[in-house]
Design a protein around this motif. Structure first.
Motif, PDB file in Angstrom:
ATOM      1  N   MET A 200       0.721  -1.352   0.090  1.00 15.79           N
ATOM      2  CA  MET A 200      -0.079   0.027  -0.190  1.00 15.79           C
ATOM      3  C   MET A 200       0.759   1.247   0.007  1.00 15.79           C
ATOM      4  SD  MET A 200      -3.320  -0.900   2.429  1.00 15.79           S
ATOM      5  CE  MET A 200      -4.070   0.673   2.286  1.00 15.79           C
ATOM      6  N   VAL A 201       1.991   1.175  -0.492  1.00 18.60           N
ATOM      7  CA  VAL A 201       2.828   2.366  -0.415  1.00 18.60           C
ATOM      8  C   VAL A 201       2.375   3.516  -1.327  1.00 18.60           C
ATOM      9  CG1 VAL A 201       4.420   1.683  -2.539  1.00 18.60           C
ATOM     10  CG2 VAL A 201       5.343   3.043  -0.703  1.00 18.60           C
ATOM     11  N   ARG A 202       1.567   3.338  -2.404  1.00 15.59           N
ATOM     12  CA  ARG A 202       1.152   4.455  -3.076  1.00 15.59           C
ATOM     13  C   ARG A 202       0.044   5.295  -2.363  1.00 15.59           C
ATOM     14  NH1 ARG A 202       1.684   1.184  -7.920  1.00 15.59           N
ATOM     15  NH2 ARG A 202       2.918   2.168  -9.352  1.00 15.59           N
ATOM     16  N   GLN A 203      -0.780   4.672  -1.482  1.00 13.07           N
ATOM     17  CA  GLN A 203      -1.793   5.215  -0.651  1.00 13.07           C
ATOM     18  C   GLN A 203      -1.197   5.739   0.751  1.00 13.07           C
ATOM     19  OE1 GLN A 203      -2.208   2.022  -1.555  1.00 13.07           O
ATOM     20  NE2 GLN A 203      -3.436   2.171  -3.219  1.00 13.07           N
ATOM     21  N   LEU A 204      -0.399   4.999   1.217  1.00 10.58           N
ATOM     22  CA  LEU A 204       0.258   5.149   2.758  1.00 10.58           C
ATOM     23  C   LEU A 204       1.608   5.793   2.890  1.00 10.58           C
ATOM     24  CD1 LEU A 204      -1.467   2.084   4.185  1.00 10.58           C
ATOM     25  CD2 LEU A 204      -2.434   4.334   4.019  1.00 10.58           C
ATOM     26  N   GLY A 205       2.278   5.534   2.049  1.00  9.98           N
ATOM     27  CA  GLY A 205       3.824   5.792   2.163  1.00  9.98           C
ATOM     28  C   GLY A 205       4.544   4.833   2.822  1.00  9.98           C
ATOM     29  N   ILE A 368      -8.037   7.501   6.516  1.00 12.94           N
ATOM     30  CA  ILE A 368      -7.267   8.417   5.920  1.00 12.94           C
ATOM     31  C   ILE A 368      -7.880   9.680   5.267  1.00 12.94           C
ATOM     32  CG2 ILE A 368      -5.096   9.144   4.485  1.00 12.94           C
ATOM     33  CD1 ILE A 368      -4.438   6.739   6.354  1.00 12.94           C
ATOM     34  N   HIS A 369      -7.778  10.891   5.871  1.00 12.98           N
ATOM     35  CA  HIS A 369      -8.036  12.119   5.524  1.00 12.98           C
ATOM     36  C   HIS A 369      -7.077  12.827   4.897  1.00 12.98           C
ATOM     37  CE1 HIS A 369     -12.273  12.041   7.203  1.00 12.98           C
ATOM     38  NE2 HIS A 369     -11.769  11.227   8.089  1.00 12.98           N
ATOM     39  N   GLY A 370      -6.950  13.170   3.311  1.00 11.43           N
ATOM     40  CA  GLY A 370      -5.932  13.796   2.884  1.00 11.43           C
ATOM     41  C   GLY A 370      -5.220  13.059   2.044  1.00 11.43           C
ATOM     42  N   HIS A 371      -4.101  13.277   1.994  1.00 14.65           N
ATOM     43  CA  HIS A 371      -3.115  12.692   0.766  1.00 14.65           C
ATOM     44  C   HIS A 371      -1.654  12.539   1.534  1.00 14.65           C
ATOM     45  CE1 HIS A 371      -0.900  11.372  -2.562  1.00 14.65           C
ATOM     46  NE2 HIS A 371      -0.022  12.509  -2.522  1.00 14.65           N
ATOM     47  N   ILE A 372      -1.088  11.259   1.375  1.00 13.79           N
ATOM     48  CA  ILE A 372       0.275  10.999   1.991  1.00 13.79           C
ATOM     49  C   ILE A 372       1.061  10.919   0.980  1.00 13.79           C
ATOM     50  CG2 ILE A 372       1.639   9.334   3.430  1.00 13.79           C
ATOM     51  CD1 ILE A 372      -1.183   8.559   4.661  1.00 13.79           C
ATOM     52  N   PRO A 373       1.777  11.963   0.677  1.00 15.78           N
ATOM     53  CA  PRO A 373       2.881  11.818  -0.486  1.00 15.78           C
ATOM     54  C   PRO A 373       4.182  11.131  -0.123  1.00 15.78           C
ATOM     55  CG  PRO A 373       2.984  14.092   0.804  1.00 15.78           C
ATOM     56  CD  PRO A 373       2.002  13.222   1.342  1.00 15.78           C
ATOM     57  N   ARG A 377       6.218  12.090   6.876  1.00 18.67           N
ATOM     58  CA  ARG A 377       6.823  11.517   8.147  1.00 18.67           C
ATOM     59  C   ARG A 377       5.391  11.445   8.876  1.00 18.67           C
ATOM     60  NH1 ARG A 377      10.576   8.277   8.171  1.00 18.67           N
ATOM     61  NH2 ARG A 377      10.770   8.501  10.289  1.00 18.67           N
ATOM     62  N   LEU A 378       5.419  10.439   9.926  1.00 20.31           N
ATOM     63  CA  LEU A 378       4.131  10.449  11.053  1.00 20.31           C
ATOM     64  C   LEU A 378       4.557  11.282  12.123  1.00 20.31           C
ATOM     65  CD1 LEU A 378       3.042   6.612  10.585  1.00 20.31           C
ATOM     66  CD2 LEU A 378       2.625   8.686   9.252  1.00 20.31           C
ATOM     67  N   ARG A 379       3.628  11.941  12.604  1.00 19.79           N
ATOM     68  CA  ARG A 379       3.550  12.714  13.748  1.00 19.79           C
ATOM     69  C   ARG A 379       2.344  12.328  14.682  1.00 19.79           C
ATOM     70  NH1 ARG A 379       1.400  18.865  14.425  1.00 19.79           N
ATOM     71  NH2 ARG A 379       1.239  18.837  16.786  1.00 19.79           N
ATOM     72  N   PRO A 380       2.794  11.264  15.601  1.00 20.41           N
ATOM     73  CA  PRO A 380       1.563  11.003  16.552  1.00 20.41           C
ATOM     74  C   PRO A 380       1.170  11.917  17.269  1.00 20.41           C
ATOM     75  CG  PRO A 380       3.698   9.528  16.990  1.00 20.41           C
ATOM     76  CD  PRO A 380       3.905  10.787  15.840  1.00 20.41           C
ATOM     77  N   LEU A 381      -0.171  11.957  17.527  1.00 19.64           N
ATOM     78  CA  LEU A 381      -1.074  12.622  18.100  1.00 19.64           C
ATOM     79  C   LEU A 381      -1.553  12.082  19.296  1.00 19.64           C
ATOM     80  CD1 LEU A 381      -3.359  14.590  15.291  1.00 19.64           C
ATOM     81  CD2 LEU A 381      -0.972  15.339  16.627  1.00 19.64           C
ATOM     82  N   ASP A 382      -2.084  10.995  19.247  1.00 22.90           N
ATOM     83  CA  ASP A 382      -2.627  10.140  20.474  1.00 22.90           C
ATOM     84  C   ASP A 382      -2.170   8.581  20.216  1.00 22.90           C
ATOM     85  OD1 ASP A 382      -3.751   9.244  22.710  1.00 22.90           O
ATOM     86  OD2 ASP A 382      -6.139   9.372  21.846  1.00 22.90           O
ATOM     87  N   GLY A 383      -1.759   7.894  21.049  1.00 26.47           N
ATOM     88  CA  GLY A 383      -1.033   6.627  21.000  1.00 26.47           C
ATOM     89  C   GLY A 383       0.130   6.566  20.211  1.00 26.47           C
ATOM     90  N   PHE A 390      -4.099   4.442  17.299  1.00 27.87           N
ATOM     91  CA  PHE A 390      -3.226   5.656  17.468  1.00 27.87           C
ATOM     92  C   PHE A 390      -3.875   6.465  16.302  1.00 27.87           C
ATOM     93  CE2 PHE A 390      -0.895   3.447  14.281  1.00 27.87           C
ATOM     94  CZ  PHE A 390      -0.633   4.439  13.009  1.00 27.87           C
ATOM     95  N   ALA A 391      -3.682   7.773  16.649  1.00 34.06           N
ATOM     96  CA  ALA A 391      -4.021   9.051  15.585  1.00 34.06           C
ATOM     97  C   ALA A 391      -2.880   9.809  15.448  1.00 34.06           C
ATOM     98  CB  ALA A 391      -5.153   9.667  16.058  1.00 34.06           C
ATOM     99  N   ALA A 392      -2.549  10.062  14.171  1.00 31.78           N
ATOM    100  CA  ALA A 392      -1.584  10.836  13.734  1.00 31.78           C
ATOM    101  C   ALA A 392      -1.587  11.818  12.441  1.00 31.78           C
ATOM    102  CB  ALA A 392      -0.189   9.679  13.413  1.00 31.78           C
ATOM    103  N   LEU A 393      -0.620  12.214  12.263  1.00 27.39           N
ATOM    104  CA  LEU A 393      -0.607  13.362  11.139  1.00 27.39           C
ATOM    105  C   LEU A 393       0.610  12.832  10.343  1.00 27.39           C
ATOM    106  CD1 LEU A 393      -1.090  16.999  12.675  1.00 27.39           C
ATOM    107  CD2 LEU A 393      -2.748  15.524  11.114  1.00 27.39           C
ATOM    108  N   ALA A 394       0.566  12.775   8.891  1.00 25.91           N
ATOM    109  CA  ALA A 394       1.354  12.546   7.853  1.00 25.91           C
ATOM    110  C   ALA A 394       2.026  14.105   7.492  1.00 25.91           C
ATOM    111  CB  ALA A 394       0.942  12.050   6.830  1.00 25.91           C
ATOM    112  N   GLN A 395       3.120  14.358   7.769  1.00 31.01           N
ATOM    113  CA  GLN A 395       3.693  15.697   7.220  1.00 31.01           C
ATOM    114  C   GLN A 395       4.859  15.789   6.508  1.00 31.01           C
ATOM    115  OE1 GLN A 395       4.709  17.105  11.338  1.00 31.01           O
ATOM    116  NE2 GLN A 395       2.780  18.106  11.610  1.00 31.01           N
ATOM    117  N   VAL A 396       4.769  16.894   5.736  1.00 30.77           N
ATOM    118  CA  VAL A 396       6.075  17.268   4.770  1.00 30.77           C
ATOM    119  C   VAL A 396       6.625  18.346   5.131  1.00 30.77           C
ATOM    120  CG1 VAL A 396       6.670  17.373   2.360  1.00 30.77           C
ATOM    121  CG2 VAL A 396       5.166  15.719   2.708  1.00 30.77           C
ATOM    122  N   ASP A 397       7.797  18.421   5.580  1.00 28.79           N
ATOM    123  CA  ASP A 397       8.396  19.774   5.918  1.00 28.79           C
ATOM    124  C   ASP A 397       7.622  20.397   7.169  1.00 28.79           C
ATOM    125  OD1 ASP A 397      10.405  19.256   4.102  1.00 28.79           O
ATOM    126  OD2 ASP A 397       9.416  20.402   2.584  1.00 28.79           O
TER     127      ASP A 397
END
Length: 430
Positions: A200-205, A368-373, A377-383, A390-397
């Motif tokens: 699932m690398v195209r969808q999830l990185g 997944i809400h949004g797009h993971i290019p 990188r994952l930034r954990p928010l809870d767990g 767990f809940a997290a954000l995918a972030q670029v820069d």
């Protein structure tokens, strides 16, 4: 008046019809569907239906009484073959020509046929990700080779899995992973194959895809990534006698193994090919519509005067993102259909959703809400990732591009606000 003609009688097409009626449209509505079935839901096909947990009837979106009350004509088991936008007509495969005032294209996807199949016939159909690094299979006709796109495909594969010992799933996108999880839950040995380095690398990185790969391995799936398929081979004569194969096939008439480009041979009495799909636009050739990776539309999902597209087949301009996108998921099909119906009724607005998809595998719901290019990188928010919830954000820069929930619906809803803020900033230029 010729009314509204909807080509494609699945979730998106049905939603257009229902919302038009709800908004007071009293004209003629016709839906053309290639399959003989009334509109049904596709996401359960690779999970509940394939597992046998649901009867086929449960996937139908509406019962006969509700469809009758809609006051629409369903033309099922028929295929659209040509569109004339100047005359505003659609030709069907039975020789009929249907006129329209407004056309909605909702034909979805067609499964991609990978090169390694060569002339292989008798394949039943799925959709996942584009499989690369494959070689050509000599023409042959082997039982036990399936794909899965339709209800009939799912039922045929379900029957085949009942007697299967070893299943090879070629393609580790969303659908391939869901099929692998279902087959493994049924107690079948499963090998999941993909030439890309991570499932699932195209969808999830890479980072989140690795967690899904580890999930499959923890349930006993043999994951073979970074390797292509060279060929499919027949079952040896000693691999069962007489009608011992799943489905009662004689050895020599059914698949026996998947040969990988690494030289490894993966034994399999069932092979599921989940190597991607393409927009079903072949019937639109010569229509004058732009058909680059789908039906190209403006921000209101209009492809031409009086012509709209919805769902997997539609590529439209997303004003917030500043580019054209195409989404392949159930949520978008419904939301986009609602937006198109509103526009037909003169109450439209640019369609600017936050992309969303979900997948259920084993005991995990991943949202997944949004797009993971690539490179996110994952930034954990809870767990913590890998903890089971767990809940997290995918972030670029440092910029959030996606909200992620792993068995954490509440957390992903909270994380989604960060992605919404990013989109608003992009649209305002701040």
């Amino acid at each position: 008046m010729s009314g509204v003609l909807i080509v494609g009688a699945s979730a998106g097409g049905l939603t257009v019809a229902e919302v038009l009626r709800a908004k007071g449209y009293a004209g003629q509505i016709r839906l053309v569907g290639q399959e003989p079935h009334l509109p049904y839901d596709r996401p359960p096909l690779s999970k509940e239906v394939l597992a046998g947990a649901w009867p086929a009837e449960r996937v139908f979106l509406r019962d006969a009484a509700r469809l009758d009350a809609l006051g629409a004509e369903f033309i099922l088991g028929r295929r659209a073959e040509q569109l004339d936008t100047a005359a505003r007509t659609v030709d069907l495969d039975d020789g009929r020509t249907l006129s329209y005032d407004t056309l909605v294209i909702a034909t979805g996807l067609s499964p991609r046929r990978p090169p390694f199949l060569g002339g292989l016939g008798g394949v039943h159909t799925l959709g996942a990700e584009d499989l690369v690094g494959v070689h050509t299979l000599p023409a042959q006709d082997l039982a036990g080779v399936h794909t899965l796109r339709t209800l009939d495909d799912a039922l045929a594969l379900r029957e085949r899995l009942r007697g299967a010992r070893r299943v090879a799933v070629i393609g580790a996108g969303v659908l391939g992973c869901e099929i692998a999880a279902t087959a493994r839950t049924l107690g079948t040995g499963v090998t999941l194959i993909d030439p890309l380095p991570t499932v699932m690398v195209r969808q999830l990185g890479d980072e989140l895809g690795s967690l899904v790969g580890a999930l499959h391995e923890s349930h006993g799936v043999r994951v073979r990534t970074g390797v292509g398929v060279a060929s499919l081979t027949r079952a040896a004569a000693e691999d069962g006698a007489g009608a011992d194969g799943p489905g009662g096939d004689n050895p020599g008439e059914r698949v026996g193994a998947v040969e990988l480009t690494s030289g490894e041979s993966v034994p399999a009495d069932v092979v599921v090919i989940a190597v991607g799909s393409v927009p079903a636009t072949g019937w639109l050739a010569g229509s004058g519509l732009s058909l680059t990776d789908g039906v190209e539309c403006d921000s209101h999902c209009r492809a031409a005067p009086g012509v709209y597209a919805v769902g997997d087949v539609a590529r439209w301009h997303h004003d917030f993102l500043g580019t054209s996108i195409r989404l392949e998921n159930r949520t978008n099909a419904t939301q986009q259909a609602m937006a198109v119906a509103a526009d037909i009724m003169g109450d439209g607005a640019p369609y600017t959703p936050i992309p969303y998809f979900w997948t259920d595998q084993y005991d995990v719901k991943l949202q997944i809400h949004g797009h993971i290019p690539p490179g996110a990188r994952l930034r954990p928010l809870d767990g913590e990732p890998g903890s089971g919830r767990f809940a997290a954000l995918a972030q670029v820069d440092g910029v959030p591009t996606a909200a992620i929930g792993w068995n954490h619906p509440r957390g992903v809803r909270i994380a989604r606000a960060h992605v919404t803020d990013t989109l608003r900033s992009m649209s305002s230029g701040t």
